[in-house]
Design a protein around this motif. Structure first.
Motif, PDB file in Angstrom:
ATOM      1  N   GLU A   1       1.087  -1.532  -0.142  1.00 32.84           N
ATOM      2  CA  GLU A   1       0.019   0.098   0.498  1.00 32.84           C
ATOM      3  C   GLU A   1       0.922   1.655   0.042  1.00 32.84           C
ATOM      4  OE1 GLU A   1      -4.222   1.840   2.144  1.00 32.84           O
ATOM      5  OE2 GLU A   1      -3.373   0.140   3.134  1.00 32.84           O
ATOM      6  N   LEU A   2       1.840   1.231   0.595  1.00 31.90           N
ATOM      7  CA  LEU A   2       2.818   2.742   0.465  1.00 31.90           C
ATOM      8  C   LEU A   2       3.205   2.788  -0.482  1.00 31.90           C
ATOM      9  CD1 LEU A   2       4.513   2.113   4.149  1.00 31.90           C
ATOM     10  CD2 LEU A   2       2.714   3.634   3.358  1.00 31.90           C
ATOM     11  N   LEU A   3       4.047   1.341  -1.302  1.00 33.37           N
ATOM     12  CA  LEU A   3       4.460   1.478  -2.798  1.00 33.37           C
ATOM     13  C   LEU A   3       3.251   2.425  -3.966  1.00 33.37           C
ATOM     14  CD1 LEU A   3       6.545  -2.229  -2.803  1.00 33.37           C
ATOM     15  CD2 LEU A   3       7.358   0.640  -2.616  1.00 33.37           C
ATOM     16  N   LEU A   4       2.611   1.435  -3.279  1.00 38.16           N
ATOM     17  CA  LEU A   4       0.794   2.404  -4.419  1.00 38.16           C
ATOM     18  C   LEU A   4       0.867   3.853  -4.155  1.00 38.16           C
ATOM     19  CD1 LEU A   4      -1.369  -0.174  -3.955  1.00 38.16           C
ATOM     20  CD2 LEU A   4       0.162   0.610  -6.017  1.00 38.16           C
ATOM     21  N   LYS A   5       1.274   4.270  -2.978  1.00 39.12           N
ATOM     22  CA  LYS A   5       0.469   5.676  -2.490  1.00 39.12           C
ATOM     23  C   LYS A   5       1.610   6.397  -2.775  1.00 39.12           C
ATOM     24  CE  LYS A   5       0.546   8.725   2.061  1.00 39.12           C
ATOM     25  NZ  LYS A   5       0.156   9.650   0.314  1.00 39.12           N
ATOM     26  N   ARG A   6       3.031   6.062  -2.776  1.00 33.16           N
ATOM     27  CA  ARG A   6       4.313   6.634  -3.399  1.00 33.16           C
ATOM     28  C   ARG A   6       3.943   6.999  -5.086  1.00 33.16           C
ATOM     29  NH1 ARG A   6       9.511   6.435  -0.509  1.00 33.16           N
ATOM     30  NH2 ARG A   6      10.864   5.696  -2.523  1.00 33.16           N
ATOM     31  N   GLU A   7       3.675   5.887  -5.720  1.00 29.98           N
ATOM     32  CA  GLU A   7       3.449   5.974  -7.154  1.00 29.98           C
ATOM     33  C   GLU A   7       2.139   7.087  -7.225  1.00 29.98           C
ATOM     34  OE1 GLU A   7       4.788   5.809 -10.722  1.00 29.98           O
ATOM     35  OE2 GLU A   7       5.846   4.267  -8.989  1.00 29.98           O
ATOM     36  N   CYS A   8       1.238   7.023  -6.940  1.00 30.32           N
ATOM     37  CA  CYS A   8       0.575   7.280  -6.753  1.00 30.32           C
ATOM     38  C   CYS A   8       0.591   8.768  -6.556  1.00 30.32           C
ATOM     39  CB  CYS A   8      -1.212   7.618  -6.273  1.00 30.32           C
ATOM     40  SG  CYS A   8      -2.075   5.402  -6.795  1.00 30.32           S
ATOM     41  N   ASP A   9       1.393   9.303  -5.239  1.00 30.95           N
ATOM     42  CA  ASP A   9       1.628  11.126  -5.302  1.00 30.95           C
ATOM     43  C   ASP A   9       2.234  11.407  -6.290  1.00 30.95           C
ATOM     44  OD1 ASP A   9       0.409  10.888  -2.736  1.00 30.95           O
ATOM     45  OD2 ASP A   9       1.779  10.140  -1.218  1.00 30.95           O
ATOM     46  N   SER A  10       3.380  10.738  -6.833  1.00 29.38           N
ATOM     47  CA  SER A  10       4.590  10.915  -7.853  1.00 29.38           C
ATOM     48  C   SER A  10       3.462  11.968  -9.182  1.00 29.38           C
ATOM     49  CB  SER A  10       5.244  10.404  -7.675  1.00 29.38           C
ATOM     50  OG  SER A  10       6.078  10.471  -8.708  1.00 29.38           O
TER      51      SER A  10
END
Length: 256
Positions: free
Chosen positions: A38-47
């Protein structure tokens, strides 16, 4: 860099628990992996959504230009001289894929599935990959919120999630918040004493973490999937036995 360090350490700890074995450890491993995913997905979405508000303004201007009958983007000083202007209809489609509404942004920020849906829409991974992520997250919810653990499948789920998380790390195009190179990384130093740690690179750790896991080769992944399928088929046989006998010989597999 501290977020990179935490993510790498979480997968490393998950590997340790998987190697130690036992249903309780597999359960914790799955929870660590789900949080990492979930944190990896969040990082990608935030970027990808960091300039969403600017994109919305440009989208409105593109729609207005189309309504005026314009068909191509206006050239800018940054365009190459030999670069052909893009069709406005193509730009509109691209922006609709890349941008998110305020309502979608709120869901992406707080929920797992909308993150997956947004990244799938932008071709970060395939529909099949997205379906696996959603199913593993639902399984994690079962064991975390409901303490519903399936001993026959929790190990396989954690192993498969290890592969999925390392694949997400490989695909990662984000760096998180830029930091100075001098920030200490004691836990990464302990795991990788011979390496220099770059604050912008997460993908470099994926292969190493996978190689240290119980599912370090494609053959082991296939073996895990096969074992998981056999377990599920045995569960199905038990269910069929229960239905066919109305529970009179529940637990005895019917051999057709």
């Amino acid at each position: 860099m501290d977020s990179v360090e935490r993510l790498v350490v979480q997968v490393s700890e998950s590997n340790r628990l998987l190697h130690q074995g036992g249903v309780s450890r597999w359960r914790i491993s799955l929870m660590l992996l789900d949080n990492t995913a979930e944190l990896l997905l969040k990082r990608e979405c935030d970027s990808r959504l960091s300039l969403n508000h600017l994109g919305q303004g440009y989208y409105e201007s593109v729609c207005a230009a189309l309504e005026r009958g314009e068909t191509e983007e206006q050239p800018t000083q940054f365009d190459d001289d030999d670069e052909l202007p893009r069709k406005l209809v193509d730009v509109k489609v691209e922006l609709e894929r890349e941008l998110a509404s305020d309502e979608e942004l709120e869901k992406i920020e707080s929920e797992f599935a909308p993150k997956v849906a947004y990244l799938q829409r932008n071709d970060v991974f395939s529909p099949f990959h997205a379906a696996v992520l959603r199913r593993l997250h639902l399984y994690r919810n079962e064991i975390y919120h409901d303490d519903k653990v399936r001993p026959a499948t929790v190990e396989a789920a954690a192993k498969i999630y290890t592969y999925v998380v390392c694949d997400l790390m490989r695909r990662s195009s984000t760096s998180g918040v830029p930091i100075a190179f001098s920030v200490p990384t004691p836990e990464l130093d302990a795991l990788y004493p011979e390496q220099q740690h770059h604050p912008y690179e997460l993908s470099r750790y994926a292969d190493s973490l996978l190689s240290l896991s119980p599912i370090d080769t494609a053959e082991k992944l296939a073996e895990t999937l096969s074992e998981h399928l056999i377990d599920r088929l045995e569960e199905l046989d038990l269910d069929l036995s229960y239905v066919q006998t109305r529970g009179s010989n529940f637990g005895v597999v019917v051999d057709e």
